[in-house]
Design a protein around this motif. Structure first.
Motif, PDB file in Angstrom:
ATOM      1  N   SER A   7       0.625  -5.770  -8.927  1.00 27.04           N
ATOM      2  CA  SER A   7      -0.279  -6.625  -8.152  1.00 27.04           C
ATOM      3  C   SER A   7      -0.283  -6.272  -6.665  1.00 27.04           C
ATOM      4  O   SER A   7      -0.966  -6.927  -5.876  1.00 27.04           O
ATOM      5  CB  SER A   7       0.104  -8.101  -8.322  1.00 27.04           C
ATOM      6  N   ALA A   8       0.479  -5.257  -6.271  1.00 31.61           N
ATOM      7  CA  ALA A   8       0.499  -4.838  -4.866  1.00 31.61           C
ATOM      8  C   ALA A   8      -0.834  -4.193  -4.491  1.00 31.61           C
ATOM      9  O   ALA A   8      -1.519  -3.601  -5.335  1.00 31.61           O
ATOM     10  CB  ALA A   8       1.644  -3.862  -4.625  1.00 31.61           C
ATOM     11  N   THR A   9      -1.185  -4.307  -3.224  1.00 29.90           N
ATOM     12  CA  THR A   9      -2.452  -3.725  -2.788  1.00 29.90           C
ATOM     13  C   THR A   9      -2.381  -3.327  -1.326  1.00 29.90           C
ATOM     14  O   THR A   9      -1.588  -3.869  -0.544  1.00 29.90           O
ATOM     15  CB  THR A   9      -3.610  -4.728  -3.004  1.00 29.90           C
ATOM     16  N   GLU A  10      -3.206  -2.358  -0.963  1.00 29.66           N
ATOM     17  CA  GLU A  10      -3.403  -1.966   0.430  1.00 29.66           C
ATOM     18  C   GLU A  10      -4.891  -2.039   0.728  1.00 29.66           C
ATOM     19  O   GLU A  10      -5.716  -1.593  -0.063  1.00 29.66           O
ATOM     20  CB  GLU A  10      -2.903  -0.543   0.687  1.00 29.66           C
ATOM     21  N   GLN A  11      -5.216  -2.614   1.885  1.00 29.17           N
ATOM     22  CA  GLN A  11      -6.613  -2.694   2.290  1.00 29.17           C
ATOM     23  C   GLN A  11      -6.767  -2.233   3.728  1.00 29.17           C
ATOM     24  O   GLN A  11      -5.886  -2.465   4.562  1.00 29.17           O
ATOM     25  CB  GLN A  11      -7.144  -4.129   2.167  1.00 29.17           C
ATOM     26  N   GLN A  12      -7.894  -1.572   3.997  1.00 32.27           N
ATOM     27  CA  GLN A  12      -8.289  -1.229   5.353  1.00 32.27           C
ATOM     28  C   GLN A  12      -9.742  -1.654   5.543  1.00 32.27           C
ATOM     29  O   GLN A  12     -10.570  -1.495   4.647  1.00 32.27           O
ATOM     30  CB  GLN A  12      -8.163   0.278   5.620  1.00 32.27           C
ATOM     31  N   HIS A  13     -10.022  -2.198   6.718  1.00 25.43           N
ATOM     32  CA  HIS A  13     -11.369  -2.669   7.032  1.00 25.43           C
ATOM     33  C   HIS A  13     -11.774  -2.182   8.421  1.00 25.43           C
ATOM     34  O   HIS A  13     -10.986  -2.266   9.373  1.00 25.43           O
ATOM     35  CB  HIS A  13     -11.430  -4.199   6.999  1.00 25.43           C
ATOM     36  N   PRO A  73      -0.665   1.089 -16.206  1.00 24.65           N
ATOM     37  CA  PRO A  73      -0.807   1.055 -14.745  1.00 24.65           C
ATOM     38  C   PRO A  73      -1.214   2.431 -14.225  1.00 24.65           C
ATOM     39  O   PRO A  73      -0.572   3.447 -14.548  1.00 24.65           O
ATOM     40  CB  PRO A  73       0.591   0.668 -14.262  1.00 24.65           C
ATOM     41  N   ILE A  74      -2.271   2.484 -13.445  1.00 25.78           N
ATOM     42  CA  ILE A  74      -2.777   3.747 -12.910  1.00 25.78           C
ATOM     43  C   ILE A  74      -3.242   3.535 -11.473  1.00 25.78           C
ATOM     44  O   ILE A  74      -3.593   2.423 -11.075  1.00 25.78           O
ATOM     45  CB  ILE A  74      -3.952   4.298 -13.751  1.00 25.78           C
ATOM     46  N   PRO A  75      -3.274   4.594 -10.660  1.00 35.38           N
ATOM     47  CA  PRO A  75      -3.811   4.479  -9.298  1.00 35.38           C
ATOM     48  C   PRO A  75      -5.311   4.181  -9.343  1.00 35.38           C
ATOM     49  O   PRO A  75      -6.062   4.818 -10.083  1.00 35.38           O
ATOM     50  CB  PRO A  75      -3.536   5.854  -8.681  1.00 35.38           C
ATOM     51  N   GLN A  76      -5.734   3.208  -8.538  1.00 36.74           N
ATOM     52  CA  GLN A  76      -7.141   2.837  -8.465  1.00 36.74           C
ATOM     53  C   GLN A  76      -7.518   2.561  -7.016  1.00 36.74           C
ATOM     54  O   GLN A  76      -6.676   2.160  -6.211  1.00 36.74           O
ATOM     55  CB  GLN A  76      -7.422   1.584  -9.305  1.00 36.74           C
ATOM     56  N   SER A  77      -8.794   2.738  -6.723  1.00 35.20           N
ATOM     57  CA  SER A  77      -9.283   2.400  -5.385  1.00 35.20           C
ATOM     58  C   SER A  77     -10.731   1.946  -5.485  1.00 35.20           C
ATOM     59  O   SER A  77     -11.454   2.285  -6.423  1.00 35.20           O
ATOM     60  CB  SER A  77      -9.172   3.599  -4.429  1.00 35.20           C
ATOM     61  N   LEU A  78     -11.139   1.165  -4.511  1.00 31.50           N
ATOM     62  CA  LEU A  78     -12.521   0.723  -4.391  1.00 31.50           C
ATOM     63  C   LEU A  78     -12.911   0.817  -2.924  1.00 31.50           C
ATOM     64  O   LEU A  78     -12.193   0.323  -2.047  1.00 31.50           O
ATOM     65  CB  LEU A  78     -12.687  -0.716  -4.879  1.00 31.50           C
ATOM     66  N   ASP A  79     -14.027   1.470  -2.651  1.00 30.26           N
ATOM     67  CA  ASP A  79     -14.530   1.639  -1.291  1.00 30.26           C
ATOM     68  C   ASP A  79     -15.930   1.058  -1.190  1.00 30.26           C
ATOM     69  O   ASP A  79     -16.744   1.194  -2.116  1.00 30.26           O
ATOM     70  CB  ASP A  79     -14.587   3.123  -0.910  1.00 30.26           C
ATOM     71  N   GLN A 127     -19.956  -0.979   8.328  1.00 31.47           N
ATOM     72  CA  GLN A 127     -18.711  -1.524   7.789  1.00 31.47           C
ATOM     73  C   GLN A 127     -18.132  -0.559   6.763  1.00 31.47           C
ATOM     74  O   GLN A 127     -18.870   0.071   6.006  1.00 31.47           O
ATOM     75  CB  GLN A 127     -18.961  -2.853   7.079  1.00 31.47           C
ATOM     76  N   ARG A 128     -16.837  -0.485   6.751  1.00 30.16           N
ATOM     77  CA  ARG A 128     -16.137   0.217   5.669  1.00 30.16           C
ATOM     78  C   ARG A 128     -14.949  -0.639   5.254  1.00 30.16           C
ATOM     79  O   ARG A 128     -14.171  -1.098   6.096  1.00 30.16           O
ATOM     80  CB  ARG A 128     -15.644   1.593   6.098  1.00 30.16           C
ATOM     81  N   SER A 129     -14.819  -0.867   3.955  1.00 33.42           N
ATOM     82  CA  SER A 129     -13.670  -1.573   3.400  1.00 33.42           C
ATOM     83  C   SER A 129     -13.112  -0.748   2.253  1.00 33.42           C
ATOM     84  O   SER A 129     -13.870  -0.172   1.461  1.00 33.42           O
ATOM     85  CB  SER A 129     -14.066  -2.968   2.882  1.00 33.42           C
ATOM     86  N   ARG A 130     -11.796  -0.699   2.178  1.00 42.06           N
ATOM     87  CA  ARG A 130     -11.136   0.083   1.125  1.00 42.06           C
ATOM     88  C   ARG A 130      -9.969  -0.712   0.569  1.00 42.06           C
ATOM     89  O   ARG A 130      -9.182  -1.293   1.323  1.00 42.06           O
ATOM     90  CB  ARG A 130     -10.640   1.423   1.675  1.00 42.06           C
ATOM     91  N   ASP A 131      -9.871  -0.738  -0.757  1.00 42.69           N
ATOM     92  CA  ASP A 131      -8.748  -1.370  -1.449  1.00 42.69           C
ATOM     93  C   ASP A 131      -8.165  -0.333  -2.400  1.00 42.69           C
ATOM     94  O   ASP A 131      -8.895   0.328  -3.143  1.00 42.69           O
ATOM     95  CB  ASP A 131      -9.230  -2.595  -2.228  1.00 42.69           C
ATOM     96  N   GLU A 132      -6.826  -0.197  -2.393  1.00 44.91           N
ATOM     97  CA  GLU A 132      -6.193   0.763  -3.295  1.00 44.91           C
ATOM     98  C   GLU A 132      -4.825   0.252  -3.723  1.00 44.91           C
ATOM     99  O   GLU A 132      -4.191  -0.548  -3.036  1.00 44.91           O
ATOM    100  CB  GLU A 132      -6.056   2.133  -2.627  1.00 44.91           C
ATOM    101  N   GLY A 133      -4.387   0.718  -4.896  1.00 42.05           N
ATOM    102  CA  GLY A 133      -3.086   0.330  -5.414  1.00 42.05           C
ATOM    103  C   GLY A 133      -2.921   0.822  -6.836  1.00 42.05           C
ATOM    104  O   GLY A 133      -3.852   1.358  -7.448  1.00 42.05           O
ATOM    105  N   VAL A 134      -1.721   0.650  -7.365  1.00 42.05           N
ATOM    106  CA  VAL A 134      -1.442   0.960  -8.763  1.00 42.05           C
ATOM    107  C   VAL A 134      -1.524  -0.344  -9.531  1.00 42.05           C
ATOM    108  O   VAL A 134      -0.742  -1.264  -9.294  1.00 42.05           O
ATOM    109  CB  VAL A 134      -0.053   1.615  -8.932  1.00 42.05           C
ATOM    110  N   ARG A 135      -2.503  -0.443 -10.408  1.00 40.36           N
ATOM    111  CA  ARG A 135      -2.658  -1.638 -11.228  1.00 40.36           C
ATOM    112  C   ARG A 135      -3.123  -1.232 -12.616  1.00 40.36           C
ATOM    113  O   ARG A 135      -3.540  -0.084 -12.836  1.00 40.36           O
ATOM    114  CB  ARG A 135      -3.616  -2.650 -10.592  1.00 40.36           C
TER     115      ARG A 135
END
Length: 659
Positions: free
Chosen positions: A214-220, A266-272, A240-248
């Motif tokens: 459930s851990a996550t990293e975000q940049q905005h 569980p696999i690495p995933q990201s959403l931009d 605007q740019r938003s990015r979410d990534e983590g292993v879920r």
């Protein structure tokens, strides 16, 4: 995932010369007065204030909408897995926009397509139920409009430049930081740049269990440029740019479960999400009392890499333009305009286990126009609207679809007493056949039936509003239908499955809200409930793209300010009653457990001005263990709960310095 410079940056670079070659400027920068026409639907809508979101230290969609009993956000404590429901209808039935840029179609049904830093929000407008004609094409279940802050919102009178630094820590578990700079450049230009990030570890549920993956990293990132063309005209551009990534887990809203064909490792995933907008607003321009125009482009990119090293994902690109014109005709008001939107989706590195043919790409466009007005006759106000939309869609199997139709709406408001307003209305909306969920172009290439019909929604509503001194009381009852809902299901004609229409879905419900303000004290109580039906049953968690069922929801709130000390205190309780329903995969009735959650916050200006703000917020004060009822939870085929519980107690401390 390595990215080239985003398309919005290139788009804005092309747009900047338009700003520099604009007409001659005049006078100091002036914030334009709004010319408003009330929506032609009588729904009990809301406007959320970004300042309150900051004081309560909102960090995801669940925090943004926690105080509205008609809105539920399920999916657990990971922002990427959260989905929003208004009156039981999923966000994919709504028109969602950020600074005017529409973000509507679905990328992957196990995650959201909208990530946004709540600390950048100026306000959120929520239009519930089938939306007014001016809300744009396809607003079957309503509309949510997010507006981010600009330099002119933050600069103090006489201030030419400023900025802020923010730092937060969360006991459950993580931190957030941000920096913002803004300035007025001469008499005409203003600019803002913001950078923020959030990093959280696996959170703990109310029973002390650590929720894996459930851990996550975000940049905005947010950049805005404003240009005052004259006292009555303004041009603004934003990126605007938003990015979410983590292993879920591969299904980000579900815990792992054994499956021989579709594992949930569980696999690495990201959403931009990258979004660029160009907005023009003007008033008192000859015949027109108001003009608003928006040009936008948004790109959502989902990326996953499995344990075998296969990288795949989806992209959704939306381009569009909106024009709104306003006229005051005596005491009456009129607005009308045009909307154009084009959407393209694609799957990358297609697996195609079902051996179906398909291009892996789809595109659609919609062009529409509308007229909407408000006429005043003494104590009676009549509102009405009409829009026409024309849809064109080409799917990944080269099938072509065309849909078009009218969407009328009408309402009446009667000021029966100085303190009492009664209202009633009816609205219809059409959404033509459009893009599949982009994920369906990948490993499950569901094929469209040839005879798919356009979706249609209709909403009838009665309401009232009582205002007497510091006391307010609002209420609404409604019935909403959605005909020809488009979804996917198993069929014999396609190995992957088919996409077509279902029967009518119906939602009946009500909302009642009361508030009282006495000096520095503010109290509130609201309740909402809805009952859905499709095929003789309530919506369940597997009705993806349509909605879900939740119990009656109560909201209690209290706030108190101590202006002499620069202190504001707030408390909010959200209580959801248990609900009996039939889960997917079984014919047995089960119960979604009820729960009650309390949040408190204290905001302090130690210097008695807004240069330094210290905030303390405690979410889930009593460490309640619960599953939000809008979460995809119990699954009859698996015989267990697949969704994630909500976070337990979370103490958040924040310092914000503005200069």
């Amino acid at each position: 995932m390595t990215q080239t410079p985003p398309f919005p940056a290139r788009l804005l670079a092309a747009l900047l010369p338009l700003c520099l070659t604009a007409p001659a400027f005049a006078g100091e920068a002036v914030q334009l007065a709004a010319i408003e026409v009330s929506a032609s639907t009588p729904t009990q809508d809301d406007t959320l204030d970004g300042a309150q979101l900051q004081k309560a230290q909102a960090r995801d969609l669940g925090d943004v909408f926690v105080a509205d009993p008609e809105i539920s956000v399920g999916g657990g404590g990971n922002p990427i897995s959260q989905k929003m429901y208004i009156r039981g209808m999923e966000e994919s039935l709504l028109n969602l926009s950020v600074d005017g840029a529409q973000i509507n179609s679905k990328v992957y049904h196990h995650q959201t397509a909208l990530i946004l830093d709540p600390q950048l929000i100026k306000q959120v407008e929520v239009e519930k139920g089938t939306a007014a004609a001016s809300a744009g094409p396809g607003a079957l279940g309503g509309a949510i409009r997010y507006e981010t802050v600009s330099a002119i919102d933050l600069l103090r009178p006489g201030q030419q430049y400023g900025g802020s630094l923010t730092g937060s820590v969360f006991s459950n578990e993580g931190w957030r930081s941000g920096a913002m700079a803004y300035a007025r450049l001469g008499a005409q230009f203003d600019a803002l740049v913001s950078v923020s990030g959030m990093d959280t570890d696996n959170y703990q549920a109310g029973n002390g269990q650590t929720i894996a993956n459930s851990a996550t990293e975000q940049q905005h990132y947010l950049a805005k440029l404003g240009l005052q063309l004259s006292d009555t005209q303004r041009l603004s551009a934003s990126f605007q740019r938003s990015r979410d990534e983590g292993v879920r887990t591969a299904r980000a809203n579900m815990v792992g479960f054994p499956h021989p064909v579709l594992p949930n490792d569980p696999i690495p995933q990201s959403l931009d999400r990258d979004t660029a907008t160009l907005n023009y607003s003007g008033r008192q321009l000859g015949w027109f009392d108001g003009v608003e125009a928006t040009l936008y482009r948004s790109e959502v990119d989902s990326d996953r890499t499995d344990r075998k090293g296969r990288n795949w994902g989806e992209t959704l690109t939306t381009s569009g333009a909106d024009l709104l014109l306003k006229n005051a005709i005596g005491d009456h008001l009129l607005k009308y305009g045009l909307n154009w939107r084009e959407e393209k989706s694609a799957a990358r590195n297609i697996a195609n286990p079902y051996k179906l043919t398909g291009s892996g790409r789809e595109e659609m466009r919609v062009f529409g126009g509308f007229v909407e007005g408000e006429a005043h006759f003494g104590s009676v106000t009549l509102t009405g609207g009409l829009r026409y939309d024309d849809y064109r869609y080409t799917d990944n199997h080269h099938q072509r679809y065309a849909s078009d139709g009218l969407s009328p709406s009408a309402g009446i408001r009667w000021q029966a007493l100085d303190t009492l307003e009664l209202r009633a209305g009816y609205a219809r909306a059409l959404r033509g056949v459009g893009l599949k969920e982009a994920f369906m172009l990948d490993i499950a290439q569901w094929k469209n039936n040839a005879d798919i019909k356009a979706e249609e929604a209709q909403n009838a509503e009665l309401g009232f509003a009582w205002r007497d001194g510091g006391f307010t009381l609002d209420g609404n009852v409604y019935r909403q239908h959605i005909d020809n809902f488009i979804t996917t299901f198993s069929c014999a004609s396609s190995r992957g499955g088919c996409r077509g229409n279902l029967d009518r879905a119906t939602i009946d419900g009500y909302e009642l809200s009361a508030s009282y303000r006495w000096g520095n004290l503010h109290l509130g109580l609201s309740v909402a409930d809805n009952r859905s039906d499709i095929g003789g049953r309530k919506f369940n968690d597997a009705d993806l793209g349509l909605g879900t069922s939740t119990g009656r929801t109560w909201i209690t709130r209290a706030g108190y300010t101590l202006p002499d000390y620069g202190v504001e205190l707030g408390w909010l309780g959200r209580f959801v009653e248990s609900l009996d329903y039939t889960p997917v995969g079984t014919t047995e009735t089960r119960s979604k457990a009820g729960y009650g959650v309390h949040d408190v916050f204290i905001s302090w200006l130690p210097l008695k001005k807004d240069t330094l703000r210290l905030s303390l917020a405690v979410k889930n004060v009593f460490d309640q263990h619960y599953y939000d009822q809008a979460t995809y939870a119990w699954n009859g085929w698996q015989g267990k709960t697949l969704g994630y519980p909500e976070p337990g107690r979370d103490v958040r401390v924040e310092a914000r310095w503005s200069f």
